[in-house]
Enzyme design. Structure first.
Site, PDB file in Angstrom:
ATOM      1  N   GLY A  11       0.892  -1.181   0.142  1.00 44.82           N
ATOM      2  CA  GLY A  11       0.254   0.016  -0.008  1.00 44.82           C
ATOM      3  C   GLY A  11       0.882   1.246   0.004  1.00 44.82           C
ATOM      4  O   GLY A  11       2.177   1.035  -0.093  1.00 44.82           O
ATOM      5  N   ILE A  13       1.609   4.014   2.340  1.00 40.33           N
ATOM      6  CA  ILE A  13       2.619   4.167   3.366  1.00 40.33           C
ATOM      7  C   ILE A  13       3.571   2.891   3.551  1.00 40.33           C
ATOM      8  O   ILE A  13       4.542   2.953   3.739  1.00 40.33           O
ATOM      9  CB  ILE A  13       1.854   4.357   4.583  1.00 40.33           C
ATOM     10  CG1 ILE A  13       0.854   5.596   4.342  1.00 40.33           C
ATOM     11  CG2 ILE A  13       2.877   4.875   5.804  1.00 40.33           C
ATOM     12  CD1 ILE A  13       0.214   6.149   5.542  1.00 40.33           C
ATOM     13  N   ASP A  32       0.082  -9.094   1.669  1.00 42.36           N
ATOM     14  CA  ASP A  32      -0.847  -7.959   1.579  1.00 42.36           C
ATOM     15  C   ASP A  32      -1.788  -8.871   0.445  1.00 42.36           C
ATOM     16  O   ASP A  32      -1.589  -9.687  -0.446  1.00 42.36           O
ATOM     17  CB  ASP A  32      -0.070  -7.011   0.425  1.00 42.36           C
ATOM     18  CG  ASP A  32      -1.235  -5.565   0.203  1.00 42.36           C
ATOM     19  OD1 ASP A  32      -0.516  -4.569   0.691  1.00 42.36           O
ATOM     20  OD2 ASP A  32      -2.239  -5.858  -0.007  1.00 42.36           O
ATOM     21  N   SER A  35      -5.876  -5.866  -2.181  1.00 43.70           N
ATOM     22  CA  SER A  35      -7.449  -5.220  -2.376  1.00 43.70           C
ATOM     23  C   SER A  35      -7.406  -3.707  -2.667  1.00 43.70           C
ATOM     24  O   SER A  35      -8.345  -3.199  -2.998  1.00 43.70           O
ATOM     25  CB  SER A  35      -8.124  -5.448  -0.926  1.00 43.70           C
ATOM     26  OG  SER A  35      -7.669  -4.767   0.059  1.00 43.70           O
ATOM     27  N   SER A 126      -4.238   6.674  13.507  1.00 41.54           N
ATOM     28  CA  SER A 126      -4.848   7.770  12.756  1.00 41.54           C
ATOM     29  C   SER A 126      -5.220   8.882  13.734  1.00 41.54           C
ATOM     30  O   SER A 126      -5.779   8.534  15.000  1.00 41.54           O
ATOM     31  CB  SER A 126      -5.948   7.465  12.053  1.00 41.54           C
ATOM     32  OG  SER A 126      -6.544   8.609  11.652  1.00 41.54           O
ATOM     33  N   TYR A 151     -14.623   4.168  10.178  1.00 41.79           N
ATOM     34  CA  TYR A 151     -13.350   3.870  10.076  1.00 41.79           C
ATOM     35  C   TYR A 151     -12.479   4.359  11.320  1.00 41.79           C
ATOM     36  O   TYR A 151     -11.733   3.526  11.804  1.00 41.79           O
ATOM     37  CB  TYR A 151     -12.796   4.692   8.865  1.00 41.79           C
ATOM     38  CG  TYR A 151     -11.517   5.079   8.664  1.00 41.79           C
ATOM     39  CD1 TYR A 151     -10.405   3.962   8.478  1.00 41.79           C
ATOM     40  CD2 TYR A 151     -10.826   6.358   9.149  1.00 41.79           C
ATOM     41  CE1 TYR A 151      -9.095   4.513   8.518  1.00 41.79           C
ATOM     42  CE2 TYR A 151      -9.682   6.601   9.266  1.00 41.79           C
ATOM     43  CZ  TYR A 151      -8.728   5.809   8.944  1.00 41.79           C
ATOM     44  OH  TYR A 151      -7.323   5.978   9.100  1.00 41.79           O
ATOM     45  N   LYS A 155     -10.189   2.362  14.194  1.00 41.69           N
ATOM     46  CA  LYS A 155      -8.892   2.479  14.455  1.00 41.69           C
ATOM     47  C   LYS A 155      -8.766   2.620  16.148  1.00 41.69           C
ATOM     48  O   LYS A 155      -8.220   2.331  16.803  1.00 41.69           O
ATOM     49  CB  LYS A 155      -8.237   3.910  13.976  1.00 41.69           C
ATOM     50  CG  LYS A 155      -7.928   3.986  12.511  1.00 41.69           C
ATOM     51  CD  LYS A 155      -6.946   3.161  12.211  1.00 41.69           C
ATOM     52  CE  LYS A 155      -6.735   2.610  10.757  1.00 41.69           C
ATOM     53  NZ  LYS A 155      -5.547   1.591  10.532  1.00 41.69           N
ATOM     54  N   TYR A 179      -1.222   8.787  12.549  1.00 38.09           N
ATOM     55  CA  TYR A 179      -0.663   9.556  11.222  1.00 38.09           C
ATOM     56  C   TYR A 179      -1.749  10.881  11.153  1.00 38.09           C
ATOM     57  O   TYR A 179      -3.033  10.548  11.251  1.00 38.09           O
ATOM     58  CB  TYR A 179      -0.838   9.079   9.893  1.00 38.09           C
ATOM     59  CG  TYR A 179      -0.283   7.518   9.876  1.00 38.09           C
ATOM     60  CD1 TYR A 179       0.803   7.161  10.836  1.00 38.09           C
ATOM     61  CD2 TYR A 179      -0.956   6.605   9.229  1.00 38.09           C
ATOM     62  CE1 TYR A 179       1.335   5.921  10.518  1.00 38.09           C
ATOM     63  CE2 TYR A 179      -0.196   5.207   9.271  1.00 38.09           C
ATOM     64  CZ  TYR A 179       0.941   5.073   9.847  1.00 38.09           C
ATOM     65  OH  TYR A 179       1.280   3.900   9.840  1.00 38.09           O
ATOM     66  N   ARG A 233      -5.760  20.824   7.472  1.00 39.32           N
ATOM     67  CA  ARG A 233      -4.842  19.581   7.697  1.00 39.32           C
ATOM     68  C   ARG A 233      -3.692  19.733   8.039  1.00 39.32           C
ATOM     69  O   ARG A 233      -3.090  20.553   7.503  1.00 39.32           O
ATOM     70  CB  ARG A 233      -5.387  18.577   6.742  1.00 39.32           C
ATOM     71  CG  ARG A 233      -6.897  18.205   6.651  1.00 39.32           C
ATOM     72  CD  ARG A 233      -7.448  17.365   7.663  1.00 39.32           C
ATOM     73  NE  ARG A 233      -8.768  16.955   7.465  1.00 39.32           N
ATOM     74  CZ  ARG A 233      -9.907  17.776   7.780  1.00 39.32           C
ATOM     75  NH1 ARG A 233      -9.669  19.017   8.479  1.00 39.32           N
ATOM     76  NH2 ARG A 233     -11.080  17.275   7.674  1.00 39.32           N
TER      77      ARG A 233
HETATM   78  C1  UD1 Z   1      -9.064  11.117   6.631  1.00 39.24           C
HETATM   79  C2  UD1 Z   1      -8.897  10.825   8.002  1.00 39.24           C
HETATM   80  C3  UD1 Z   1      -7.638  10.190   8.348  1.00 39.24           C
HETATM   81  C4  UD1 Z   1      -7.353   8.989   7.445  1.00 39.24           C
HETATM   82  C5  UD1 Z   1      -7.370   9.558   6.165  1.00 39.24           C
HETATM   83  C6  UD1 Z   1      -7.117   8.215   5.114  1.00 39.24           C
HETATM   84  C7  UD1 Z   1     -10.389  12.074   9.740  1.00 39.24           C
HETATM   85  C8  UD1 Z   1     -10.401  13.063  10.315  1.00 39.24           C
HETATM   86  N1  UD1 Z   1      -9.491  11.786   8.862  1.00 39.24           N
HETATM   87  O1  UD1 Z   1      -8.444  12.323   6.396  1.00 39.24           O
HETATM   88  O2  UD1 Z   1      -7.561   9.819   9.719  1.00 39.24           O
HETATM   89  O3  UD1 Z   1      -6.109   8.691   7.768  1.00 39.24           O
HETATM   90  O4  UD1 Z   1      -8.798   9.894   5.851  1.00 39.24           O
HETATM   91  O5  UD1 Z   1      -8.153   8.259   4.242  1.00 39.24           O
HETATM   92  O6  UD1 Z   1     -11.129  11.169   9.759  1.00 39.24           O
HETATM   93  N2  UD1 Z   1     -11.023  17.394   0.163  1.00 39.24           N
HETATM   94  C9  UD1 Z   1     -11.654  17.969  -0.781  1.00 39.24           C
HETATM   95  N3  UD1 Z   1     -11.641  17.578  -1.947  1.00 39.24           N
HETATM   96  C10 UD1 Z   1     -11.653  16.148  -2.234  1.00 39.24           C
HETATM   97  C11 UD1 Z   1     -11.007  15.291  -1.156  1.00 39.24           C
HETATM   98  C12 UD1 Z   1     -10.661  16.142  -0.355  1.00 39.24           C
HETATM   99  O7  UD1 Z   1     -11.659  19.353  -0.647  1.00 39.24           O
HETATM  100  O8  UD1 Z   1     -11.872  15.855  -3.419  1.00 39.24           O
HETATM  101  C13 UD1 Z   1     -10.756  17.938   1.641  1.00 39.24           C
HETATM  102  C14 UD1 Z   1     -11.594  17.585   2.724  1.00 39.24           C
HETATM  103  O9  UD1 Z   1     -12.690  17.932   2.836  1.00 39.24           O
HETATM  104  C15 UD1 Z   1     -10.450  17.708   3.720  1.00 39.24           C
HETATM  105  C16 UD1 Z   1      -9.051  17.618   2.747  1.00 39.24           C
HETATM  106  O10 UD1 Z   1      -9.271  17.833   1.672  1.00 39.24           O
HETATM  107  O11 UD1 Z   1     -10.489  18.962   4.253  1.00 39.24           O
HETATM  108  C17 UD1 Z   1      -7.996  16.257   3.382  1.00 39.24           C
HETATM  109  O12 UD1 Z   1      -8.990  15.360   2.946  1.00 39.24           O
HETATM  110  P1  UD1 Z   1      -8.597  13.805   2.713  1.00 39.24           P
HETATM  111  O13 UD1 Z   1      -7.265  13.601   1.891  1.00 39.24           O
HETATM  112  O14 UD1 Z   1      -9.926  12.935   2.213  1.00 39.24           O
HETATM  113  O15 UD1 Z   1      -8.228  13.190   4.100  1.00 39.24           O
HETATM  114  P2  UD1 Z   1      -8.884  13.430   5.653  1.00 39.24           P
HETATM  115  O16 UD1 Z   1     -10.354  13.314   5.272  1.00 39.24           O
HETATM  116  O17 UD1 Z   1      -8.508  14.802   6.327  1.00 39.24           O
END
Ligand code: UD1
Length: 342
Positions: A11, A13, A32, A35, A126, A151, A155, A179, A233
């Protein structure tokens, strides 16, 4: 040097960590089920390190397969457990699949480790375990509070299962690495993030939009209480993150842990907005991303960033790669990957 079993080692990481473990002189056995990854990742690891890790296509929720693999490698000293489902939104739609996969894997793994007397575990956790109500920056001293997705609950439950097992086995030592948002790719361009289907995470969505695979990026929410209204983030480079795993394994194997159960936040300690990510990506890569605002995504929090000082103090680890470099590596990887697969 030790033999380390890595579940989920092909995967995102996992693969970067396998490369760092091999570079540090360890021997790696990967399990692995592919999937959410592909076997050619092994070739990328081999090109980086000059060594091909031992690989088993197997599911770590399958006790028979797991026992057989441990039996073939009686010299395994530690396990790093990455294998899990990780998409927040998908977990809201398919909670049972998430509980089954993520919980059965850890339970089966611990049972086989108990049977084979392998007593060192690094767990891939996480920041989501701190939950919705936790004060920022998030520190390891905070308790878990209710989180927004199945999810996240898997964790939390995995960490609790490990804690209960540690309490029952005074020979067992475990480190949970929490993470924040892992991004980037190996600077060689040989391995990177490879989501199957439509990406859920921000950076692969951006790189695929830049590559013309996706029409347009939707920025989820412009009305958060943040400087530019988009969510904050803590983005952490995947190679930096991987190096922390090597340090955690070394700490466990060398007997340097003061307690049987430890947790470390792995983040850069800074909240970066979605808009800043887009702007930095466009600037360092000289490309334009087509994007527009969309409503907030279910389960998202406005702002998350780490207090990562414990990892610095105890693991001698800190984030080093600047954001622009991670975003350059991610784009480099996406372009190379698209070319190879034309
Ligand atoms: C989430 C989880 C994190 C997990 C990770 C793995 C939470 C708080 N965080 O991170 O623990 O390890 O997923 O998948 O549950 N965004 C957009 N457009 C997009 C995609 C994302 O605007 O198409 C924004 C999201 O709203 C967010 C930021 O980008 O604000 C990061 O999103 P993403 O990369 O999906 O990660 P998290 O949701 O922060």
């Amino acid at each position: 040097m030790s033999k380390i079993l890595v579940t989920g080692g092909t995967g995102f990481i996992g693969s970067h960590t396998v490369a760092e473990l091999i570079e540090a002189g360890h021997t790696v056995v990967i399990i692995d089920n592919l999937s959410n990854s592909e076997e050619h990742v092994l070739k990328g690891i081999e090109q980086i390190t000059g060594k091909r890790p031992i690989f088993y296509k197997a599911d770590c929720a399958n006790a028979n397969d797991l026992s057989r693999i441990f039996g073939e490698h009686p010299d395994i000293e530690a396990v790093i457990h990455f294998a899990a489902f990780k998409a927040v939104k998908e977990s809201i739609d398919k909670p049972l699949g998430y509980y089954q996969n993520n919980l059965l894997s850890i339970i089966t793994l611990l049972q086989v480790m108990q049977k084979t007397k392998v007593n060192r575990l690094v767990f891939s956790s996480s920041c989501t375990i701190y939950g919705e109500k936790a004060p920022l920056p998030l520190s390891e001293t905070l308790p878990m509070t209710p989180t927004t997705s199945p999810y996240g609950r898997t964790k939390q439950m995995c960490e609790e299962i490990i804690a209960d097992y540690v309490a029952a086995n005074n020979q067992f030592y475990s480190i949970s690495l929490r993470y924040f948002n892992p991004i980037g790719a190996h600077p060689s361009g040989k391995i990177g993030e490879l989501p199957l289907g439509t990406p859920n995470n921000l950076i692969p969505y951006i790189t695929q939009t830049a590559a013309g695979v996706r029409e347009e990026l939707k920025v989820f929410g412009n009305d958060y209480q943040t400087p530019d209204g988009t969510a904050l983030r803590d983005y952490i480079d995947v190679v930096d993150l991987s190096k922390a795993h090597v340090k955690a394994v070394d700490r466990l194997v060398n007997g340097n842990s003061s307690t049987q159960l430890e947790a470390y936040n792995l983040g850069a300690g800074k909240g970066i907005s979605v808009k800043e990510i887009i702007e930095t990506f466009e600037k360092v890569n000289a490309v334009k991303i087509k994007w527009s605002f969309a409503p907030r995504r279910q389960g998202d929090l406005p702002s998350i960033f780490a207090d990562a000082s414990k990892a610095k103090r105890e693991l001698n680890w800190e984030a080093k790669t600047v954001l622009g470099e991670s975003l350059r590596n991610a784009w480099h990887w996406e372009q190379k990957y698209r070319k190879l697969n034309k």
